[in-house]
Design an enzyme around this catalytic site. Structure first.
Site, PDB file in Angstrom:
ATOM      1  N   HIS A 122     -76.946 -65.154 -54.072  1.00  0.00           N
ATOM      2  CA  HIS A 122     -78.292 -65.197 -53.499  1.00  0.00           C
ATOM      3  C   HIS A 122     -79.305 -64.275 -54.157  1.00  0.00           C
ATOM      4  O   HIS A 122     -80.473 -64.288 -53.789  1.00  0.00           O
ATOM      5  CB  HIS A 122     -78.264 -64.901 -52.002  1.00  0.00           C
ATOM      6  CG  HIS A 122     -77.974 -63.452 -51.692  1.00  0.00           C
ATOM      7  ND1 HIS A 122     -76.722 -62.936 -51.761  1.00  0.00           N
ATOM      8  CD2 HIS A 122     -78.776 -62.427 -51.340  1.00  0.00           C
ATOM      9  CE1 HIS A 122     -76.751 -61.647 -51.447  1.00  0.00           C
ATOM     10  NE2 HIS A 122     -77.999 -61.307 -51.192  1.00  0.00           N
TER      11      HIS A 122
HETATM   12  N1  UDP Z   1     -71.496 -62.617 -44.867  1.00  0.00           N
HETATM   13  C1  UDP Z   1     -71.303 -63.438 -43.745  1.00  0.00           C
HETATM   14  N2  UDP Z   1     -71.344 -64.787 -43.900  1.00  0.00           N
HETATM   15  C2  UDP Z   1     -71.569 -65.398 -45.112  1.00  0.00           C
HETATM   16  C3  UDP Z   1     -71.763 -64.565 -46.240  1.00  0.00           C
HETATM   17  C4  UDP Z   1     -71.731 -63.192 -46.087  1.00  0.00           C
HETATM   18  O1  UDP Z   1     -71.084 -62.919 -42.633  1.00  0.00           O
HETATM   19  O2  UDP Z   1     -71.604 -66.641 -45.181  1.00  0.00           O
HETATM   20  C5  UDP Z   1     -71.483 -61.165 -44.703  1.00  0.00           C
HETATM   21  C6  UDP Z   1     -70.500 -60.410 -45.561  1.00  0.00           C
HETATM   22  O3  UDP Z   1     -69.251 -60.279 -44.928  1.00  0.00           O
HETATM   23  C7  UDP Z   1     -71.185 -59.066 -45.759  1.00  0.00           C
HETATM   24  C8  UDP Z   1     -72.654 -59.400 -45.718  1.00  0.00           C
HETATM   25  O4  UDP Z   1     -72.761 -60.694 -45.123  1.00  0.00           O
HETATM   26  O5  UDP Z   1     -70.882 -58.192 -44.692  1.00  0.00           O
HETATM   27  C9  UDP Z   1     -73.261 -59.401 -47.097  1.00  0.00           C
HETATM   28  O6  UDP Z   1     -74.562 -59.831 -47.002  1.00  0.00           O
HETATM   29  P1  UDP Z   1     -75.379 -60.377 -48.263  1.00  0.00           P
HETATM   30  O7  UDP Z   1     -74.438 -60.778 -49.321  1.00  0.00           O
HETATM   31  O8  UDP Z   1     -76.337 -61.374 -47.723  1.00  0.00           O
HETATM   32  O9  UDP Z   1     -76.264 -59.130 -48.679  1.00  0.00           O
HETATM   33  P2  UDP Z   1     -76.082 -57.911 -49.684  1.00  0.00           P
HETATM   34  O10 UDP Z   1     -74.836 -57.189 -49.272  1.00  0.00           O
HETATM   35  O11 UDP Z   1     -76.041 -58.448 -51.059  1.00  0.00           O
HETATM   36  O12 UDP Z   1     -77.292 -57.062 -49.466  1.00  0.00           O
END
Ligand code: UDP
Length: 377
Positions: free
Chosen positions: A206
């Site tokens: 994403h």
């Molecule tokens: N996550 C979730 N469902 C999904 C994809 C990710 O619950 O379909 C959770 C994952 O376990 C983690 C978090 O979302 O705790 C990560 O979020 P994201 O990748 O959107 O953001 P980033 O960490 O890159 O800021």
């Protein structure tokens, strides 16, 4: 102590939940939760509050459309109104989103101390909006909570006083360790998708630099089509939008892909736990993979989570075909897997408790105040 917590995006709900839980158990706190509305779909927002037993936010600004400037600008205006009305003793923001910088900036301009969770992380890449957000938020905060000595040292090298920093573990690790049993036993994801343990890869994508760049996105999806694996892919709404816009949907039609909507936390943890490898450009998932002892291939050119690379749990593969294929081959080799150091540099699941105690202690000692003399003496 009245604490106002600002969130807006999926990873923030997850990393803040264990802290909110601790705060709610402590009579010395009064809590106000503000949601900027950055993520708004049921399965990108509300589900995390219900699954993690967190009360829904006291207000939701519903700000989620527009350019970065429009989003941050509107958030600033609306957050300021709520801060003036609520008069909190401190504002807590997490991570590196537009909600983080908008919340921090609105608060410090009103002379309300800001606590920044996940301070000191750097990709050293200003092409990433997250890098701008996290760096600026660090430099307006009164209490900078770090998750590793690398992050602490980075802040000190940037002129932040050591006494403003508090180093502990990571609340996402608290979240995953505390919910693992529930997820592994309770979720039916594996059965529903007809999967066996360790016979599939799990993919998330994403980041702006991957999904807003047609050639880069195409290169990643083409490469994934060459793998001899089933790939479970919960598609982020932003990426779905870009795939449609760039007309790249044909690249997801092969038998390799098992596509789903974004999943709830418990279903996602079950898929993480049993995946053979995880491919991702997420920040949080790199740490969760290490915590669950699942090899991770990061589809980015850099990472803030340097410990995962140092310990060999994670390989940076960018969007290049050769690097991605080489990383999959590497983690397919048992001898290489034995070289990985799995001990968790981000804590043992108790960091939120320690953090909340520290916040209260500093408040009571009158040390949670707006920084002055912020240059190295
Ligand atoms: N996550 C979730 N469902 C999904 C994809 C990710 O619950 O379909 C959770 C994952 O376990 C983690 C978090 O979302 O705790 C990560 O979020 P994201 O990748 O959107 O953001 P980033 O960490 O890159 O800021």
């Amino acid at each position: 102590m009245k604490i106002l917590i600002i969130s807006g995006a999926r990873p923030q709900f997850i990393k803040l939940a264990p802290i909110i839980d601790e705060i709610l158990q402590n009579d010395e706190f009064e809590l106000y939760q503000l949601h900027t509305g950055q993520h708004f779909d049921e399965n990108m927002s509300k589900i995390f509050f219900s699954e993690l037993n967190i009360p829904l936010p006291d207000s939701n600004l519903d700000i989620n459309r527009g350019t970065h400037a429009e989003l941050v600008g509107r958030m600033l205006i609306e957050i300021e109104k709520i801060l003036i009305e609520q008069k909190p003793d401190a504002v807590l923001v997490a991570g590196d989103t537009n909600s983080t910088i908008a919340g921090g900036l609105a608060a410090v301009k009103l002379q309300i101390p800001v606590i920044h969770l996940e301070s000191g992380l750097r990709s050293f890449d200003y092409r990433m909006p997250e890098e701008i957000n996290r760096r600026l938020t660090d430099h307006l905060s009164s209490l900078l909570i770090t998750t590793s000595s690398t992050a602490t040292e980075t802040l000190i090298s940037e002129g932040i006083k050591e006494s403003w920093i508090f180093q502990t573990g990571d609340t996402m690790v608290d979240g995953i360790l505390n919910n693992l049993d529930r997820a592994v036993e309770g979720s039916k994801m594996l059965t529903n998708l007809g999967l066996e343990e360790k016979d599939y890869l799990l993919l998330t994508l994403h980041r702006q630099e991957n999904v807003d760049d047609k050639e880069r996105l195409k290169a990643i999806l083409e490469t994934l089509n060459e793998l001899n694996y089933k790939i479970v892919y919960p598609i982020h709404p932003r990426t779905m939008n870009r795939i449609q816009h760039f007309e790249l949907g044909y690249l997801l039609k092969s038998e390799n892909f098992i596509l789903t909507d974004p999943l709830g936390y418990l279903d996602f943890i079950q898929l993480e736990k049993h995946a053979k490898m995880i491919l991702t450009d997420s920040g949080g998932i790199q740490k969760e993979a290490l915590t669950l002892k699942v090899p991770c291939i990061t589809l980015r050119d850099n990472t803030e989570w340097v410990e995962t690379i140092e310990q060999g749990t994670n390989i940076l593969a960018g969007a290049e075909k050769e690097k991605i294929l080489a990383a999959v081959t590497y983690f397919n080799n048992r001898i290489n897997l034995e070289k990985i150091k799995w001990d968790n540099p981000y804590g043992d699941g108790t960091s939120s408790k320690v953090m909340v105690q520290e916040i209260l202690k500093r408040f009571k000692e009158d040390k949670l105040t707006i920084p002055t003399h912020y240059m190295i003496e």
